[in-house]
Enzyme design. Structure first.
Site, PDB file in Angstrom:
ATOM      1  N   CYS A  24       0.847  -1.184   0.000  1.00 51.74           N
ATOM      2  CA  CYS A  24       0.000   0.000   0.000  1.00 51.74           C
ATOM      3  C   CYS A  24       0.882   1.234   0.000  1.00 51.74           C
ATOM      4  CB  CYS A  24      -0.922   0.024   1.217  1.00 51.74           C
ATOM      5  SG  CYS A  24      -1.865   1.560   1.326  1.00 51.74           S
ATOM      6  N   ASN A  84       1.621  -8.432  -0.460  1.00 54.91           N
ATOM      7  CA  ASN A  84       0.373  -9.182  -0.390  1.00 54.91           C
ATOM      8  C   ASN A  84       0.701 -10.652  -0.180  1.00 54.91           C
ATOM      9  OD1 ASN A  84      -1.912  -7.326  -1.042  1.00 54.91           O
ATOM     10  ND2 ASN A  84      -0.626  -6.896  -2.813  1.00 54.91           N
TER      11      ASN A  84
HETATM   12 ZN    ZN Z   1      -2.973  -5.613  -0.462  1.00 52.20          ZN
END
Ligand code: ZN
Length: 311
Positions: A242, A251
């Protein structure tokens, strides 16, 4: 012989991943990558983000990418929208599902979208009204970001997460998942908060979007699975993080997540060999970008046989 997939793996690499790297993947490379993901059996992909190209040049081709993804039969084509204007563009492009991030952290909400949490709930209401007007078949998810902690304000009250999940559903969202935007979650917390959110909004509780910042991504997915979550966001090769949560990278790796579930006998409908092969077009489109994942590094274990659910 075959059975339906038991969990839905929602691939977010083409959006979450690509918007977090510096380089811009050329459109033809994006389309080849999405084709390879689809060929592996992935049936939900977040393909783009409808934000001003000035802010995110990586997503300037969102409409074109959506148009291509819509040609893949049975694929749910998702797009992230930060606000009403983005939602309007996404709906006009013809997506099947929109997802709007709503921060549980007051500080993150202001930094990320320059709106308070209450203002974001009202944005959900406006988007719902628009969708009913021009594209009533389109699903809307409002994912609660920073649900497990925030790099700006630190701890996020669990009561705030539960309140916000209830508020976005009341405002018209079809489902609300929880995102560990900053990679601060632990499995006990994941169980506790998902249980509370399910008690509040029942089966409108949506996906678990976990990050692997501190190595707990898979453990957190498993914890969410244990309390009934059946949709998981992940990114091929762990691409992305992010941009507004400093230090939050990584992720959950789709390859490792699919391996975990398949090894447990939980069907994903995804062919692991073809999934790993989908790294090639990613690498070709983003030369020099680091790719993560333990399963692709090690290869599948000797004797590992996958009985595919969708065959
Ligand atoms: Zn993410």
């Amino acid at each position: 012989m075959s059975s339906n997939p038991q969990v839905l793996i929602s691939e977010v690499g083409p959006r979450d991943g690509l918007q977090s790297v510096k380089a811009t993947m050329p459109t033809p490379a994006k389309l080849s990558w999405i084709d390879a993901l689809y060929a592996s059996g992935i049936r939900e992909i977040e393909v783009a983000s409808f934000v001003p190209p000035k802010l995110l040049p990586q997503m300037a081709d969102a409409t074109e990418v959506v148009r291509h993804a819509l040609t893949l039969p049975g694929l749910t084509v998702m797009a992230l929208v930060p606000n009403l204007r983005g939602a309007e563009a996404a709906l006009k492009a013809g997506v099947h599902k929109i997802t709007l991030p709503v921060s549980a952290s007051a500080a993150h909400s202001l930094a990320n979208v320059r709106k308070t949490r209450e203002e974001m709930v009202e944005e959900v209401r406006r988007i719902d009204a628009l969708r009913r007007d021009i594209a009533p078949h389109v699903k809307m998810e409002a994912g609660i970001s920073t649900a497990f902690g925030c790099t700006l304000q630190g701890a996020v009250a669990e009561d705030d997460v539960v309140w916000l999940a209830g508020a976005v559903i009341e405002a018209g969202a079809d489902e609300s998942g929880l995102s560990d935007t900053t990679g601060m979650a632990n499995p006990a917390q994941v169980r506790r908060i998902f249980n509370r959110v399910r008690a509040e909004i029942g089966d409108k509780a949506g996906a678990a979007h976990m990050h692997n910042t501190r190595g707990l991504g898979l453990a957190n997915c498993l914890a969410a699975y244990d309390v009934g979550v059946r949709t998981f966001d992940s990114s091929l090769a762990g691409l992305g993080g992010c941009p507004y949560a400093p230090g939050a990278s990584g992720n959950v790796v789709t390859e490792d997540l699919v391996f975990m579930f398949e090894a447990m006998g939980v069907k994903t409908g995804i062919d692991l060999n073809k999934l790993i092969a989908a790294r090639a077009p990613l690498m070709a489109g983003l030369p020099g970008e680091p790719l993560y994942g333990m399963t692709p590094e090690s290869g599948l274990p000797k004797g590992f046989v996958q009985e595919l659910a969708y065959v």
